[in-house]
Design a protein around this motif. Structure first.
Motif, PDB file in Angstrom:
ATOM      1  N   ASP A 293       0.837  -1.211   0.000  1.00  0.00           N
ATOM      2  CA  ASP A 293       0.000   0.000   0.000  1.00  0.00           C
ATOM      3  C   ASP A 293       0.871   1.259   0.000  1.00  0.00           C
ATOM      4  OD1 ASP A 293      -0.274   1.170   3.159  1.00  0.00           O
ATOM      5  OD2 ASP A 293       0.455  -0.873   2.888  1.00  0.00           O
ATOM      6  N   PRO A 294       0.460   2.288  -0.746  1.00  0.00           N
ATOM      7  CA  PRO A 294       1.271   3.508  -0.905  1.00  0.00           C
ATOM      8  C   PRO A 294       1.568   4.221   0.407  1.00  0.00           C
ATOM      9  CG  PRO A 294      -0.482   3.437  -2.547  1.00  0.00           C
ATOM     10  CD  PRO A 294      -0.755   2.328  -1.581  1.00  0.00           C
ATOM     11  N   ALA A 295       0.590   4.307   1.308  1.00  0.00           N
ATOM     12  CA  ALA A 295       0.778   5.049   2.554  1.00  0.00           C
ATOM     13  C   ALA A 295       1.897   4.439   3.390  1.00  0.00           C
ATOM     14  CB  ALA A 295      -0.526   5.087   3.355  1.00  0.00           C
ATOM     15  N   THR A 296       1.881   3.123   3.556  1.00  0.00           N
ATOM     16  CA  THR A 296       2.915   2.472   4.358  1.00  0.00           C
ATOM     17  C   THR A 296       4.269   2.541   3.658  1.00  0.00           C
ATOM     18  OG1 THR A 296       1.222   0.963   5.229  1.00  0.00           O
ATOM     19  CG2 THR A 296       3.521   0.353   5.585  1.00  0.00           C
ATOM     20  N   THR A 297       4.273   2.495   2.331  1.00  0.00           N
ATOM     21  CA  THR A 297       5.523   2.627   1.577  1.00  0.00           C
ATOM     22  C   THR A 297       6.181   3.977   1.856  1.00  0.00           C
ATOM     23  OG1 THR A 297       4.715   1.185  -0.198  1.00  0.00           O
ATOM     24  CG2 THR A 297       6.551   2.663  -0.726  1.00  0.00           C
ATOM     25  N   ILE A 298       5.384   5.039   1.783  1.00  0.00           N
ATOM     26  CA  ILE A 298       5.905   6.392   2.039  1.00  0.00           C
ATOM     27  C   ILE A 298       6.365   6.512   3.490  1.00  0.00           C
ATOM     28  CG2 ILE A 298       5.269   8.838   2.196  1.00  0.00           C
ATOM     29  CD1 ILE A 298       3.308   8.314  -0.137  1.00  0.00           C
ATOM     30  N   ALA A 299       5.545   5.978   4.404  1.00  0.00           N
ATOM     31  CA  ALA A 299       5.880   6.075   5.831  1.00  0.00           C
ATOM     32  C   ALA A 299       7.155   5.299   6.146  1.00  0.00           C
ATOM     33  CB  ALA A 299       4.717   5.562   6.673  1.00  0.00           C
ATOM     34  N   LYS A 300       7.316   4.121   5.537  1.00  0.00           N
ATOM     35  CA  LYS A 300       8.518   3.324   5.788  1.00  0.00           C
ATOM     36  C   LYS A 300       9.759   4.071   5.292  1.00  0.00           C
ATOM     37  CE  LYS A 300      11.008  -0.922   4.737  1.00  0.00           C
ATOM     38  NZ  LYS A 300      11.069  -2.200   3.990  1.00  0.00           N
ATOM     39  N   GLU A 301       9.679   4.664   4.112  1.00  0.00           N
ATOM     40  CA  GLU A 301      10.820   5.408   3.580  1.00  0.00           C
ATOM     41  C   GLU A 301      11.200   6.553   4.514  1.00  0.00           C
ATOM     42  OE1 GLU A 301      13.936   6.841   1.365  1.00  0.00           O
ATOM     43  OE2 GLU A 301      12.921   4.901   1.232  1.00  0.00           O
ATOM     44  N   SER A 302      10.196   7.279   5.023  1.00  0.00           N
ATOM     45  CA  SER A 302      10.489   8.375   5.950  1.00  0.00           C
ATOM     46  C   SER A 302      11.083   7.857   7.255  1.00  0.00           C
ATOM     47  CB  SER A 302       9.216   9.184   6.233  1.00  0.00           C
ATOM     48  OG  SER A 302       8.923  10.056   5.158  1.00  0.00           O
ATOM     49  N   ALA A 303      10.572   6.740   7.745  1.00  0.00           N
ATOM     50  CA  ALA A 303      11.110   6.168   8.987  1.00  0.00           C
ATOM     51  C   ALA A 303      12.578   5.768   8.807  1.00  0.00           C
ATOM     52  CB  ALA A 303      10.275   4.962   9.408  1.00  0.00           C
ATOM     53  N   LEU A 304      12.900   5.165   7.660  1.00  0.00           N
ATOM     54  CA  LEU A 304      14.291   4.802   7.389  1.00  0.00           C
ATOM     55  C   LEU A 304      15.177   6.055   7.282  1.00  0.00           C
ATOM     56  CD1 LEU A 304      13.803   1.943   4.754  1.00  0.00           C
ATOM     57  CD2 LEU A 304      14.482   1.702   7.141  1.00  0.00           C
ATOM     58  N   ARG A 305      14.652   7.094   6.654  1.00  0.00           N
ATOM     59  CA  ARG A 305      15.424   8.321   6.516  1.00  0.00           C
ATOM     60  C   ARG A 305      15.696   8.949   7.885  1.00  0.00           C
ATOM     61  NH1 ARG A 305      18.646   9.122   4.457  1.00  0.00           N
ATOM     62  NH2 ARG A 305      18.586  11.329   3.886  1.00  0.00           N
ATOM     63  N   ILE A 306      14.721   8.859   8.810  1.00  0.00           N
ATOM     64  CA  ILE A 306      14.955   9.384  10.165  1.00  0.00           C
ATOM     65  C   ILE A 306      16.137   8.667  10.798  1.00  0.00           C
ATOM     66  CG2 ILE A 306      13.994   9.632  12.490  1.00  0.00           C
ATOM     67  CD1 ILE A 306      11.194   9.768  11.110  1.00  0.00           C
ATOM     68  N   GLY A 307      16.145   7.333  10.686  1.00  0.00           N
ATOM     69  CA  GLY A 307      17.257   6.568  11.242  1.00  0.00           C
ATOM     70  C   GLY A 307      18.579   6.932  10.601  1.00  0.00           C
ATOM     71  N   GLU A 308      18.576   7.142   9.292  1.00  0.00           N
ATOM     72  CA  GLU A 308      19.810   7.498   8.596  1.00  0.00           C
ATOM     73  C   GLU A 308      20.297   8.887   8.968  1.00  0.00           C
ATOM     74  OE1 GLU A 308      18.737   4.534   4.850  1.00  0.00           O
ATOM     75  OE2 GLU A 308      18.369   6.690   4.688  1.00  0.00           O
ATOM     76  N   TYR A 309      19.366   9.788   9.243  1.00  0.00           N
ATOM     77  CA  TYR A 309      19.777  11.122   9.719  1.00  0.00           C
ATOM     78  C   TYR A 309      20.402  11.032  11.118  1.00  0.00           C
ATOM     79  CZ  TYR A 309      17.703  13.732   5.851  1.00  0.00           C
ATOM     80  OH  TYR A 309      17.424  14.265   4.618  1.00  0.00           O
ATOM     81  N   VAL A 310      19.897  10.111  11.945  1.00  0.00           N
ATOM     82  CA  VAL A 310      20.564   9.883  13.233  1.00  0.00           C
ATOM     83  C   VAL A 310      22.001   9.443  12.980  1.00  0.00           C
ATOM     84  CG1 VAL A 310      20.584   8.551  15.368  1.00  0.00           C
ATOM     85  CG2 VAL A 310      18.406   9.270  14.395  1.00  0.00           C
ATOM     86  N   GLY A 311      22.198   8.588  11.972  1.00  0.00           N
ATOM     87  CA  GLY A 311      23.548   8.170  11.622  1.00  0.00           C
ATOM     88  C   GLY A 311      24.425   9.332  11.183  1.00  0.00           C
ATOM     89  N   ASP A 312      23.838  10.275  10.437  1.00  0.00           N
ATOM     90  CA  ASP A 312      24.603  11.458  10.015  1.00  0.00           C
ATOM     91  C   ASP A 312      25.031  12.294  11.221  1.00  0.00           C
ATOM     92  OD1 ASP A 312      24.251  10.691   7.393  1.00  0.00           O
ATOM     93  OD2 ASP A 312      22.577  12.069   7.018  1.00  0.00           O
ATOM     94  N   ILE A 313      24.136  12.398  12.210  1.00  0.00           N
ATOM     95  CA  ILE A 313      24.472  13.145  13.429  1.00  0.00           C
ATOM     96  C   ILE A 313      25.638  12.492  14.154  1.00  0.00           C
ATOM     97  CG2 ILE A 313      23.629  13.780  15.738  1.00  0.00           C
ATOM     98  CD1 ILE A 313      20.818  14.013  14.424  1.00  0.00           C
TER      99      ILE A 313
END
Length: 337
Positions: A293-313
């Motif tokens: 489903d599109p909604a969960t796809t978008i939400a999953k991508e954003s959740a992964l990006r949040i984790g990756e931004y923690v990695g950048d920090i």
């Protein structure tokens, strides 16, 4: 590089001295008895900072509006001067632009952390910084931003699990506070770049760290945007928490660890290890099958990006904390006989 060559002299039998350039001392009105700061640099050079330079009046900027203007454009122009480091901003309005005065006043009061309107007329606003530089050290602001984002993430998980629309809308509104602090960090870093004295007041010892603080601040700001994105998406179509929940839980764990790194003197190897853990987790999570489903796809991508931004920090924090230090990962090897 331009400069003057001067000989080091010996006085009093043990003290080394060097004279200061006469024209420079005259230009800044340096007098006998004035104090100077002598700061050792990472390359073993010295920077000489007269303390009176830190007490000078700050930069003044002027914004003159002589035609009708879109409010959003006026706000962007004001923010350019604010983030640029101006201590005093004078906004002048011609007769045809006076209707904008009320709107920019509201914007300043709602979105600017450290400036207040100190003088007002029908055709003019004078806005001045009212907070001492030392009260707003860059790392302190970054920690406050990270805690705001951590609370937004915790409430996002709760709001999604309960399907609490009011809580999700409240999270989106809190993004404004993160933006205000992000703009403040940008402003402080610009001021630090203009003045070594200000840089030291902001508790930044090494000029190399200015870039890392930009990355840290931007990463936190983008995390807040992705949290809001998930909250927005869920209002259109409910996301699948069976898939999203474990990802957000892991991201929350990484975020807590990153906050601990910011506020404590963690062993050097732990910073490097956490960065490796986040990278490995992100790579594994991205290899997993995407939801249908599109909604969960978008939400999953954003959740992964949040984790990756923690990695950048964590990566930038490592570059601040670990430069010029030895790293030992794992057990030390025994000496061979």
């Amino acid at each position: 590089m331009r400069g003057e060559v001067r000989k080091v002299q010996l006085t009093g039998g043990a003290t080394l001295i060097v004279s200061l350039p006469k024209e420079w001392a005259k230009r800044i009105s340096l007098s006998p008895g004035d104090e100077v700061m002598v700061v050792t640099q990472p390359d073993d050079t010295l920077v000489l900072i007269p303390k009176k330079l830190g007490k000078r009046a700050g930069v003044m900027a002027e914004l003159v509006i002589n035609r009708p203007l879109d409010v959003a454009e006026l706000e962007r122009l004001f923010m350019t001067l604010y983030i640029g480091g101006a201590e005093v901003i004078v906004v002048r309005f011609s007769q045809v632009a006076m209707s904008l005065r009320k709107q920019i006043k509201e914007f300043i009061r709602r979105r600017i952390v450290d400036m207040e309107i100190v003088e007002e007329a029908s055709d003019k606003l004078i806005v001045q910084s009212m907070v001492s530089t030392t009260e707003l050290a860059v790392m302190d602001i970054a920690v406050k931003m990270l805690r705001l984002v951590s609370n937004m993430l915790s409430d996002l998980v709760a709001g999604l699990e309960r399907d609490d629309v009011a809580m999700l809308k409240d999270i989106i509104e809190r993004d404004d506070e993160v933006d205000r602090l992000y703009w403040l960090i940008e402003r402080q870093l610009k001021r630090a770049a203009m003045s070594r004295y200000v840089m030291l007041e902001l508790k930044i010892d090494d000029p190399r760290d200015l870039v890392e603080y930009v990355i840290i601040a931007k990463s936190i700001e983008r995390m807040a945007d992705h949290i809001c994105r998930i909250a927005y998406v869920n209002q259109e179509e409910k996301v699948d928490m069976r898939l999203l929940g474990p990802i957000l839980s892991k991201v929350s764990e990484f975020l807590r660890q990153a906050e601990n790194l910011l506020v404590s003197e963690t062993p050097a190897q732990r910073v490097a290890e956490l960065q490796g853990e986040i990278i490995a987790w992100s790579q594994k999570a991205r290899r997993e099958e995407m939801p249908s489903d599109p909604a969960t796809t978008i939400a999953k991508e954003s959740a992964l990006r949040i984790g990756e931004y923690v990695g950048d920090i964590v990566e930038s924090l490592g570059r601040i904390r670990l430069k010029d230090k030895a790293l030992v990962i794992g057990e030390a090897l025994g000496r061979q006989q």
